[in-house]
Design a protein around this motif. Structure first.
Motif, short mmCIF file in Angstrom:
data_model
loop_
_atom_site.label_atom_id
_atom_site.label_comp_id
_atom_site.label_asym_id
_atom_site.label_seq_id
_atom_site.Cartn_x
_atom_site.Cartn_y
_atom_site.Cartn_z
N UNK A 19 0.80 -1.23 0.00
CA UNK A 19 0.00 0.00 0.00
C UNK A 19 0.83 1.27 0.00
N UNK A 20 0.21 2.32 -0.53
CA UNK A 20 0.72 3.67 -0.37
C UNK A 20 -0.45 4.57 -0.02
N UNK A 21 -0.15 5.53 0.82
CA UNK A 21 -1.14 6.56 1.14
C UNK A 21 -0.87 7.71 0.19
N UNK A 22 -1.80 7.97 -0.72
CA UNK A 22 -1.52 8.93 -1.78
C UNK A 22 -1.70 10.38 -1.35
N UNK A 23 -2.42 10.58 -0.27
CA UNK A 23 -2.73 11.95 0.12
C UNK A 23 -3.92 12.50 -0.65
N UNK A 24 -4.51 11.71 -1.55
CA UNK A 24 -5.70 12.18 -2.28
C UNK A 24 -6.87 12.29 -1.29
N UNK A 25 -7.66 13.32 -1.46
CA UNK A 25 -8.85 13.48 -0.61
C UNK A 25 -9.93 12.50 -1.09
N UNK A 42 -9.52 3.47 -5.79
CA UNK A 42 -8.73 3.51 -4.56
C UNK A 42 -9.70 3.52 -3.39
N UNK A 43 -9.25 3.14 -2.21
CA UNK A 43 -10.09 3.28 -1.02
C UNK A 43 -10.23 4.78 -0.73
N UNK A 44 -11.37 5.19 -0.19
CA UNK A 44 -11.66 6.62 -0.06
C UNK A 44 -10.71 7.35 0.89
N UNK A 45 -9.99 6.61 1.71
CA UNK A 45 -8.98 7.25 2.58
C UNK A 45 -7.80 7.77 1.76
N UNK A 46 -7.73 7.36 0.49
CA UNK A 46 -6.59 7.72 -0.35
C UNK A 46 -5.58 6.59 -0.44
N UNK A 47 -5.90 5.43 0.15
CA UNK A 47 -5.00 4.28 0.10
C UNK A 47 -5.00 3.66 -1.29
N UNK A 48 -3.81 3.44 -1.82
CA UNK A 48 -3.69 2.76 -3.12
C UNK A 48 -3.03 1.40 -2.90
N UNK A 49 -3.60 0.37 -3.51
CA UNK A 49 -2.94 -0.93 -3.50
C UNK A 49 -1.98 -0.97 -4.70
#
Ligand code: LMR
Length: 406
Positions: free
Chosen positions: A357-363, A378-385
């Motif tokens: 995972x990476x936390x993209x910082x996307x809102x 992506x998951x709505x938290x901004x998490x990308x697999x």
């Protein structure tokens, strides 16, 4: 009779993955759920798994109930993989391990066990953590608080903030400090959802604090082998054991064996001595019995066979290493395209974060636009697999991300 039952809002990860399945757009890209797909976008069947399972089919035997604690060969394989076959704690039999229904089953069995024997200890989880952690421990009856972890400004760890709260420097009453004796849930490697881990020096600074304050560490290791290596990723377990700390560890083979649906996990509790480990094991067996009686057979036996057959073990380690390296390559490619498209922004976090995972910082709003306008999930938290990226979709993902970020 059931009119008062409120509709289920769905799960932020599993329901999103279902929505992806129903999306008719052919160019859709699934970076939501934590599943490793290969470079062709397929869910791999590992060769070591296929070979072990094929061999098992040659000698199909009767299938009685397993013991409550699961199969002895599987439990032993789990301990050897997590701690090392020659580890003092393994040899002295002071680790109590039960086979569980996935890592989640391990978390749940441990949660119920802890609630029984440490009923007033609050649970602390990282901010953020895997969505289901809070739900599971609240479900077991605990109050769940969060300690500082991810620093959105840097995309890295807020170690100073974390350490301060672990030290109890704050107000225990308003939950800005961890009270002595609390349960602290930590990710051993490949933090889900951020990809941000403690380094060795940070563990070395944190562990004496955990010991001095009598905290109960509960490690979750669901991505062993996806960070730096199979043995390397157990650093936190080794360091806690070496410090003489008793702790809980839920582990999973879902990702590392690409056996998600077989639900193969474990709960291991490192105890001060073999006699206490025996007591703990007994009550963990009782906890399993009250929850689901005993674990299933098949998946665990595939894993035990792979891990205990030297040639298959080596093959599996090699395949896992290939998966780890492919994820790193995808991180580099995503970073390169994004950096070229938006040179004013810093995407180096894709290179420093590790694991699936990476936390993209996307809102959440940007994630929604990615999904609705570009079919990138992506998951709505901004998490990308990141493990869902491949040679065929990484460029399109970067272009879509750049579009919503511009
Ligand atoms: C994830 O975080 O996506 C995986 O661990 C799957 C799950 O059960 O949430």
């Amino acid at each position: 009779m059931f009119q008062h039952i409120e509709p289920y809002a769905g799960d932020p990860i599993l329901t999103l993955n279902e929505a992806f399945g129903k999306d008719p757009r052919p160019h859709k890209i699934n970076l939501s759920i934590g599943i490793y797909f290969d470079d062709a976008g397929k869910l791999p069947v590992m060769r070591a798994v296929r070979e072990a399972e094929t061999a098992m089919l040659q000698s199909i035997g009767p299938r009685s109930y397993q013991p409550m604690e699961g199969a002895a060969n599987y439990r032993s394989a789990v301990q050897q993989l997590l701690f090392g076959a020659d580890h003092e704690a393994v040899l002295s039999k002071r680790i109590a391990t039960v086979q569980t229904i996935g890592g989640s089953g391990g978390l749940k069995v441990g949660g119920d066990f802890l609630k029984r024997y440490f009923p007033h200890a609050p649970v602390w989880v990282s901010d953020p953590t895997w969505d289901n952690h809070r739900a599971m421990f609240e479900g077991a009856g605990f109050a769940v608080n969060t300690y500082p972890y991810y620093d959105a400004a840097t995309g890295a760890l807020n170690f100073a903030g974390m350490l301060q709260v672990f030290k109890g420097d704050g107000d225990v009453k308003n939950s800005s400090a961890i009270a002595a004796g609390s349960i602290v849930l930590m990710h051993a490697c490949c933090h889900n959802p951020t990809g941000v881990d403690l380094n060795a020096a940070q563990w070395a600074e944190l562990i004496p604090v955990i010991k001095a304050r009598g905290l109960i560490p509960y490690l979750d290791i669901a991505y062993q082998g996806f960070g730096d290596g199979i043995a390397e990723d157990t650093f936190a377990l080794q360091a806690l054991t070496a410090a003489g700390i008793s702790f809980f560890c839920a582990s999973s083979f879902s990702k590392s064996f690409s056996l998600y649906g077989e639900r193969c996990g474990a709960l291991s509790v490192v105890c001060p001595d073999a006699a206490q480990a025996e007591l703990v094991l007994g009550q963990m067996r009782a906890t399993v019995r009250k929850n689901y009686s005993s674990p299933p057979t098949h998946g665990g036996q595939i894993i035990a066979r792979v891990l205990q057959t030297p040639a298959l073990h080596a093959q599996w380690a090699n395949e896992l290493s290939g998966m780890r390296e492919r994820i790193k390559l995808m991180r580099q490619r995503l970073h390169a395209v994004l950096q070229a498209k938006l040179p004013g922004k810093d995407f180096s976090y894709f290179l420093t974060q590790r694991g699936m995972f990476s936390y993209t910082g996307l809102s959440a709003e940007q994630v929604d636009r990615l999904r609705e306008d570009h079919a990138v999930y992506l998951v709505r938290s901004g998490r990308m697999c990141v493990a869902g990226l491949n040679s065929g979709n990484v460029e399109a993902t970067a272009v879509a991300m750049a579009a919503v970020l511009a």
